[in-house]
Design a protein around this motif. Structure first.
Motif, PDB file in Angstrom:
ATOM      1  N   MET A 120       0.854  -1.187   0.000  1.00 50.64           N
ATOM      2  CA  MET A 120       0.000   0.000   0.000  1.00 50.64           C
ATOM      3  C   MET A 120       0.891   1.239   0.000  1.00 50.64           C
ATOM      4  O   MET A 120       1.737   1.401   0.891  1.00 50.64           O
ATOM      5  N   VAL A 121       0.711   2.086  -0.999  1.00 53.20           N
ATOM      6  CA  VAL A 121       1.541   3.280  -1.176  1.00 53.20           C
ATOM      7  C   VAL A 121       0.658   4.512  -0.974  1.00 53.20           C
ATOM      8  O   VAL A 121      -0.319   4.712  -1.703  1.00 53.20           O
ATOM      9  N   TYR A 122       1.018   5.336   0.002  1.00 57.80           N
ATOM     10  CA  TYR A 122       0.227   6.510   0.362  1.00 57.80           C
ATOM     11  C   TYR A 122       0.760   7.758  -0.322  1.00 57.80           C
ATOM     12  O   TYR A 122       1.955   8.064  -0.263  1.00 57.80           O
ATOM     13  N   ILE A 123      -0.156   8.502  -0.976  1.00 61.20           N
ATOM     14  CA  ILE A 123       0.157   9.807  -1.558  1.00 61.20           C
ATOM     15  C   ILE A 123      -0.551  10.858  -0.711  1.00 61.20           C
ATOM     16  O   ILE A 123      -1.778  10.905  -0.657  1.00 61.20           O
ATOM     17  N   HIS A 124       0.215  11.690  -0.047  1.00 57.91           N
ATOM     18  CA  HIS A 124      -0.374  12.612   0.928  1.00 57.91           C
ATOM     19  C   HIS A 124      -1.136  13.742   0.251  1.00 57.91           C
ATOM     20  O   HIS A 124      -0.921  14.068  -0.928  1.00 57.91           O
ATOM     21  N   GLY A 125      -2.011  14.362   1.009  1.00 57.86           N
ATOM     22  CA  GLY A 125      -2.780  15.509   0.538  1.00 57.86           C
ATOM     23  C   GLY A 125      -2.201  16.814   1.046  1.00 57.86           C
ATOM     24  O   GLY A 125      -1.084  16.874   1.558  1.00 57.86           O
ATOM     25  N   GLY A 126      -3.006  17.886   0.923  1.00 58.29           N
ATOM     26  CA  GLY A 126      -2.576  19.204   1.376  1.00 58.29           C
ATOM     27  C   GLY A 126      -2.659  20.272   0.307  1.00 58.29           C
ATOM     28  O   GLY A 126      -1.830  21.192   0.285  1.00 58.29           O
ATOM     29  N   ALA A 127      -3.661  20.172  -0.610  1.00 58.84           N
ATOM     30  CA  ALA A 127      -3.898  21.204  -1.633  1.00 58.84           C
ATOM     31  C   ALA A 127      -2.682  21.448  -2.519  1.00 58.84           C
ATOM     32  O   ALA A 127      -2.523  22.532  -3.075  1.00 58.84           O
ATOM     33  N   ASN A 128      -1.811  20.465  -2.637  1.00 60.14           N
ATOM     34  CA  ASN A 128      -0.577  20.565  -3.431  1.00 60.14           C
ATOM     35  C   ASN A 128       0.413  21.587  -2.878  1.00 60.14           C
ATOM     36  O   ASN A 128       1.371  21.953  -3.570  1.00 60.14           O
ATOM     37  N   VAL A 129       0.203  22.036  -1.640  1.00 57.26           N
ATOM     38  CA  VAL A 129       1.150  22.974  -1.035  1.00 57.26           C
ATOM     39  C   VAL A 129       1.587  22.537   0.365  1.00 57.26           C
ATOM     40  O   VAL A 129       2.515  23.136   0.929  1.00 57.26           O
ATOM     41  N   LEU A 130       0.948  21.543   0.937  1.00 49.85           N
ATOM     42  CA  LEU A 130       1.243  21.105   2.300  1.00 49.85           C
ATOM     43  C   LEU A 130       1.350  19.585   2.344  1.00 49.85           C
ATOM     44  O   LEU A 130       0.950  18.889   1.411  1.00 49.85           O
ATOM     45  N   GLY A 131       1.874  19.079   3.468  1.00 50.74           N
ATOM     46  CA  GLY A 131       1.825  17.660   3.737  1.00 50.74           C
ATOM     47  C   GLY A 131       3.141  16.952   3.513  1.00 50.74           C
ATOM     48  O   GLY A 131       4.126  17.516   3.012  1.00 50.74           O
ATOM     49  N   SER A 132       3.150  15.662   3.894  1.00 45.33           N
ATOM     50  CA  SER A 132       4.363  14.853   3.762  1.00 45.33           C
ATOM     51  C   SER A 132       4.020  13.394   4.014  1.00 45.33           C
ATOM     52  O   SER A 132       2.925  13.058   4.458  1.00 45.33           O
TER      53      SER A 132
END
Length: 562
Positions: A120-132
């Motif tokens: 399972m590979v997680y792609i984080h969110g954050g409006a393309n400006v935040l997150g990790s």
């Protein structure tokens, strides 16, 4: 046993297996790039997790690699790479000391090196400006690794550094999405060394991460790199009209850089410190309302045409889908302004003028008028405590609900889609106000992520006796079963997939039930205002209106839209 051999065992504490060696409790795996040493950590119920954190999957995107496609990591030779702590996160608004431009790194968590487990590979969110993909901030493995999977999370470039575009061959944008693609290629090439099956990869994401998942579904470059997809509260099959070139030139102007010649623009911006770039872009967010400035480019490479068009035509990577959203998403988004009487009055009385910027569509007074009439009433002149949640629902539907609804409608003729709405109101919420018993009144955006992965940003690790533990067990059970089999449950009778002839939703509350999809009358408005290209003659509108009639809630639409 010879004494020197006993001494060697005592000194190095190394145990050999077919796939890994151990230095004490710490595993060492040999990849084609070199050897890498991890560490151990406990799962939620104290199972041993082998954690490899901060492994580089692409070269550092600095100097001439800033605003350029990523390049794969090269061998690090005989050195043993210490992958025992998370990387700093990619540049974004926040505390700069926690960030670095050299951030294209990933984490792998496993319980076994000898099995062949779903990944399972997680792609984080954050409006393309935040997150990790940081294991403490957002993407902790403790819940998912109660199950037999391998879990991967990673960082990718954000904001201008990830999505700046000069609308030319010099910088086509999509750098953040190409970073994600390279991370998936790394998983394909190396995950067997961590007990993972490269032929059984599930990508999943929340919010902008789910939008990214939908783009990988649409991109021919991502074909074969994953085999299931989970999208939580997001899809790129929406109406967004975001001009990356406009924001690129605005950034260049505010930094005193050239505006038009692509190479002049890029070379000037490459000479700037990333902290200045982030600070300038952050200053554009003036209303404290959910917004998005940077998005994908239709570049003829990663994305050959608009994702909605690709899904409509069946030109996408047809894997089983699990698609969800929360019951209240951004309904409470505007509550922060309840004390700002002048702004709320202006938003209400000049709604049509504000709406394109707030809801990300090209200027069209008719659209604003219809949205205001449906959600707020034609004669509304101010937003206040009585209608502020109605105002918030426009954000919920504009940013999340309608795009998710459209994805399900477009994908289900081609692949099974398990459709879910998260209705369970737990003890913690990021956005929902509290009632008199200090319990959230609804389930807002990202409130479901806390049951899948613990992290400081979305919900810290629960205690074993927490009243919400059952929901963590339920969601991680569904997600990992889906990763393994392509279905969230053993029996589709309890949760039937949407397909060409069936359209049902699972409502996930304290108990679950299956029924017709929710908010059909609201999404019919958006279908009417933003028809798909292939259905501009009205088929999409007629389908959504028929659904609204079937649920008995179309009366408001008849007067507004017929």
């Amino acid at each position: 046993m010879p004494r020197y051999f006993q001494f060697a065992l005592l000194l190095f504490s190394i145990t050999f297996t077919t796939a890994v060696t151990f230095v004490g409790d710490d595993p060492v795996v040999e990849l084609s790039l070199g050897r890498v040493q991890g560490a151990t950590m406990p799962s939620f119920r104290n199972k041993t997790i082998y954690a490899f954190r901060g492994m580089r999957y692409a070269q550092s995107p600095v100097a001439q690699l800033r605003f350029a496609n990523p390049l794969p990591e090269t061998s690090w030779g005989d050195e043993v790479l210490q992958a025992t702590s998370d990387s700093l996160v990619c540049p974004q608004p926040g505390i700069a000391s926690y960030m670095t431009e050299d951030c294209l790194k990933l984490n792998v968590f496993t319980k076994s090196f000898e099995d062949t487990l779903p990944v399972m590979v997680y792609i984080h969110g954050g409006a393309n400006v935040l997150g990790s993909g940081h294991s403490s901030y957002e993407a902790g493995p403790q819940y998912l690794l109660e199950h037999d999977i391998v879990f991967v999370a990673f960082n990718y470039r954000l904001g201008a550094l990830g999505f700046l575009s000069t609308n030319s061959s010099e910088a086509k944008g999509n750098f953040g999405f190409l970073d994600q693609l390279m991370a998936l290629e790394w998983v394909r090439d190396h995950i067997t060394h961590f007990g993972g099956d490269p032929e059984l990869v599930t990508i999943f994401g929340m919010s902008a991460g789910a939008m990214a998942v939908s783009l990988h579904l649409a991109s021919p470059l991502s074909a074969g790199l994953f085999h299931r997809a989970i999208l939580m509260s997001g899809s790129a099959t929406n109406h967004f009209d975001i001009d990356n070139l406009f924001w690129t030139r605005k950034l260049a102007r505010e930094l005193g850089c050239p505006l038009y010649d692509p190479m002049d623009v890029l070379e000037c911006l490459r000479s700037e410190n990333w902290t200045r770039i982030v600070a300038v872009c952050k200053a554009w967010e003036t209303y404290q309302l959910i917004n998005m400035k940077w998005n994908y480019e239709i570049d003829g490479h990663f994305l050959p045409s608009h994702p909605t068009e690709l899904f409509t035509q069946g030109h996408f990577n047809k894997v089983p889908l699990l698609v969800s959203y929360t019951a209240n998403e951004f309904d409470y988004n505007a509550d922060v302004h309840l004390g700002n009487q002048h702004l709320l009055h202006d938003l209400g009385s000049n709604f049509v003028e504000y709406a394109p910027e707030l809801f990300l569509y090209r200027q069209d007074a008719t659209i604003g008028t219809d949205l205001k009439g449906f959600y707020l009433g034609d004669n509304t002149t101010e937003i206040n405590s009585e209608n502020i949640e109605d105002f918030g629902r426009i954000f919920s539907d504009a940013y999340i609900g309608h795009g998710v609804h459209r994805l399900v409608q477009l994908a289900r003729p081609f692949t099974p889609v398990y459709y879910m709405r998260m209705d369970y109101v737990g003890d913690r919420s990021l956005s929902a106000p509290l009632n008199g018993e200090d319990k959230p009144v609804g389930v807002g955006h990202a409130d479901d992520l806390q049951y899948v992965m613990p992290g400081l940003w979305y919900g810290a690790l629960m205690a074993e006796n927490d009243s919400d533990v059952f929901m963590m067990e339920r969601l991680t059970g569904w997600f990992t079963h889906f990763a393994r089999t392509g279905t969230p449950l053993n029996s589709t009778d309890m949760w039937p997939p949407c397909n060409a002839t069936n359209l049902e939703m699972l409502y996930n509350g304290v108990v679950t039930q299956v029924g017709s999809p929710g908010y059909s009358e609201r999404y019919a408005v958006w279908d009417k205002l933003f028809p798909t290209a292939a259905r501009s003659g009205g088929a999409a509108w007629k389908l959504s209106f028929a659904m609204a009639v079937a649920t008995g809630v179309a009366s408001r639409l008849i007067g507004k839209l017929m």
